[in-house]
Scaffold this motif. Structure first.
Motif, mmCIF file in Angstrom:
data_model
loop_
_atom_site.group_PDB
_atom_site.id
_atom_site.type_symbol
_atom_site.label_atom_id
_atom_site.label_comp_id
_atom_site.label_asym_id
_atom_site.label_seq_id
_atom_site.Cartn_x
_atom_site.Cartn_y
_atom_site.Cartn_z
ATOM 1 N N PRO A 54 0.847 -1.091 0.085
ATOM 2 C CA PRO A 54 -0.026 0.111 0.127
ATOM 3 C C PRO A 54 0.856 1.104 -0.052
ATOM 4 C CG PRO A 54 -0.958 -1.588 1.666
ATOM 5 C CD PRO A 54 0.400 -2.254 0.953
ATOM 6 N N CYS A 55 0.309 1.969 -0.720
ATOM 7 C CA CYS A 55 1.010 3.377 -0.700
ATOM 8 C C CYS A 55 0.192 4.494 -0.894
ATOM 9 C CB CYS A 55 1.966 3.427 -2.226
ATOM 10 S SG CYS A 55 2.928 4.948 -2.389
ATOM 11 N N GLY A 56 -0.545 4.886 0.169
ATOM 12 C CA GLY A 56 -1.710 5.805 0.524
ATOM 13 C C GLY A 56 -3.059 5.105 0.141
ATOM 14 N N ASP A 57 -3.913 5.540 -1.030
ATOM 15 C CA ASP A 57 -4.959 4.633 -1.289
ATOM 16 C C ASP A 57 -4.719 3.753 -2.275
ATOM 17 O OD1 ASP A 57 -6.466 6.172 0.562
ATOM 18 O OD2 ASP A 57 -7.013 7.605 -0.699
ATOM 19 N N ALA A 58 -3.563 3.692 -2.864
ATOM 20 C CA ALA A 58 -3.193 2.745 -3.961
ATOM 21 C C ALA A 58 -2.035 1.917 -3.561
ATOM 22 C CB ALA A 58 -2.670 3.775 -5.207
ATOM 23 N N MET A 80 14.773 0.904 -6.136
ATOM 24 C CA MET A 80 13.880 2.008 -7.077
ATOM 25 C C MET A 80 12.370 1.674 -6.823
ATOM 26 S SD MET A 80 14.977 3.238 -10.837
ATOM 27 C CE MET A 80 14.384 1.730 -11.633
ATOM 28 N N GLU A 81 11.485 2.753 -6.842
ATOM 29 C CA GLU A 81 10.198 2.523 -7.261
ATOM 30 C C GLU A 81 10.197 2.134 -8.933
ATOM 31 O OE1 GLU A 81 7.306 5.935 -6.868
ATOM 32 O OE2 GLU A 81 6.524 4.671 -5.462
ATOM 33 N N VAL A 82 9.211 1.197 -8.962
ATOM 34 C CA VAL A 82 8.988 0.723 -10.385
ATOM 35 C C VAL A 82 7.533 0.659 -10.801
ATOM 36 C CG1 VAL A 82 11.134 -0.408 -10.810
ATOM 37 C CG2 VAL A 82 9.315 -1.695 -9.807
ATOM 38 N N MET A 83 6.518 0.930 -9.828
ATOM 39 C CA MET A 83 5.328 0.899 -9.795
ATOM 40 C C MET A 83 4.613 1.994 -8.841
ATOM 41 S SD MET A 83 2.921 -2.518 -9.077
ATOM 42 C CE MET A 83 3.979 -3.676 -10.266
ATOM 43 N N SER A 84 3.687 2.571 -9.357
ATOM 44 C CA SER A 84 2.758 3.358 -8.390
ATOM 45 C C SER A 84 1.397 3.834 -8.941
ATOM 46 C CB SER A 84 3.741 4.584 -8.496
ATOM 47 O OG SER A 84 3.057 5.743 -7.329
ATOM 48 N N GLY A 85 0.609 4.137 -7.855
ATOM 49 C CA GLY A 85 -0.758 4.717 -8.378
ATOM 50 C C GLY A 85 -1.877 3.481 -8.735
ATOM 51 N N VAL A 86 -1.515 2.372 -8.313
ATOM 52 C CA VAL A 86 -2.399 1.186 -8.966
ATOM 53 C C VAL A 86 -3.435 1.144 -7.734
ATOM 54 C CG1 VAL A 86 -2.371 -0.989 -9.554
ATOM 55 C CG2 VAL A 86 -0.322 0.220 -9.738
ATOM 56 N N ALA A 87 -4.534 1.180 -8.251
ATOM 57 C CA ALA A 87 -6.077 1.189 -7.801
ATOM 58 C C ALA A 87 -6.985 0.174 -7.839
ATOM 59 C CB ALA A 87 -6.565 2.514 -7.862
ATOM 60 N N PRO A 88 -7.799 -0.248 -7.094
ATOM 61 C CA PRO A 88 -8.690 -1.073 -7.348
ATOM 62 C C PRO A 88 -9.537 -0.854 -8.706
ATOM 63 C CG PRO A 88 -8.919 -0.408 -5.094
ATOM 64 C CD PRO A 88 -8.166 0.404 -5.906
ATOM 65 N N GLY A 89 -9.727 -1.969 -9.406
ATOM 66 C CA GLY A 89 -10.532 -1.938 -10.706
ATOM 67 C C GLY A 89 -11.419 -2.808 -11.114
#
Length: 162
Positions: A40-44, A81-90
């Motif tokens: 988890p990273c915030g809401d994503a 290194m961050e390689v993924m971000s902003g992924v939210a439930p779909g």
């Protein structure tokens, strides 16, 4: 019928359609060259490289992001290194964020879906998911020797481009 569904939900045998499946954890990439922790990273959700099969270059230095299109970012170590971000439930798992491929030095849209208890399908794409590339990642062993300094993923701040 309503009582049956409510009972199954209470037992955890059925999940509501709006609940995205859990894809957090440490995952080995399809080629076995790295491992990414999704957390988890915030809401994503975000992902960070936490293991590399070959973490050092020919000069015994940490492998760097040498293929990045942004010349200013090419000196960053890959490990951590961050390689993924902003992924939210779909609708079919997790989507809507981005994934970075250090080998190509490019960023893509991403969708993640579970594939059994210990596997996920990570699809990187430009524009239309159906034309993307689906990769099968498997859960990493708990004994994996991490290469990153941080034991857990933290929310990124100000990361313009990965």
């Amino acid at each position: 019928m309503r009582n049956l569904i409510a009972g199954l939900l209470a037992l955890g045998l059925v999940t509501p359609a709006s609940a995205a499946p859990d894809v957090t954890g440490v995952w080995m990439t399809e080629d076995g060259e790295g491992a990414v922790e999704i957390a988890p990273c915030g809401d994503a959700l975000c992902g960070r490289i936490v293991w590399l099969k070959s973490p050092l270059d020919a000069h015994a230095q940490p492998v760097r992001d040498e293929n990045n299109a942004d010349l200013a970012l090419r000196d960053r170590p890959l490990c951590g290194m961050e390689v993924m971000s902003g992924v939210a439930p779909g609708s079919d798992g997790w989507e809507g964020g981005w994934i970075y491929d250090p080998e190509a030095g490019a960023r893509y849209s991403v969708a993640i879906a579970p594939d059994g208890a210990d596997a996920i399908v990570v699809t990187g794409f430009i524009g239309i998911k159906a034309f993307g590339r689906a990769l099968h990642w498997h859960r990493a062993a708990a004994t994996l020797q991490r290469c990153d300094a941080a034991p857990t993923l933290k929310a990124s701040a100000g990361n313009k481009r990965s």
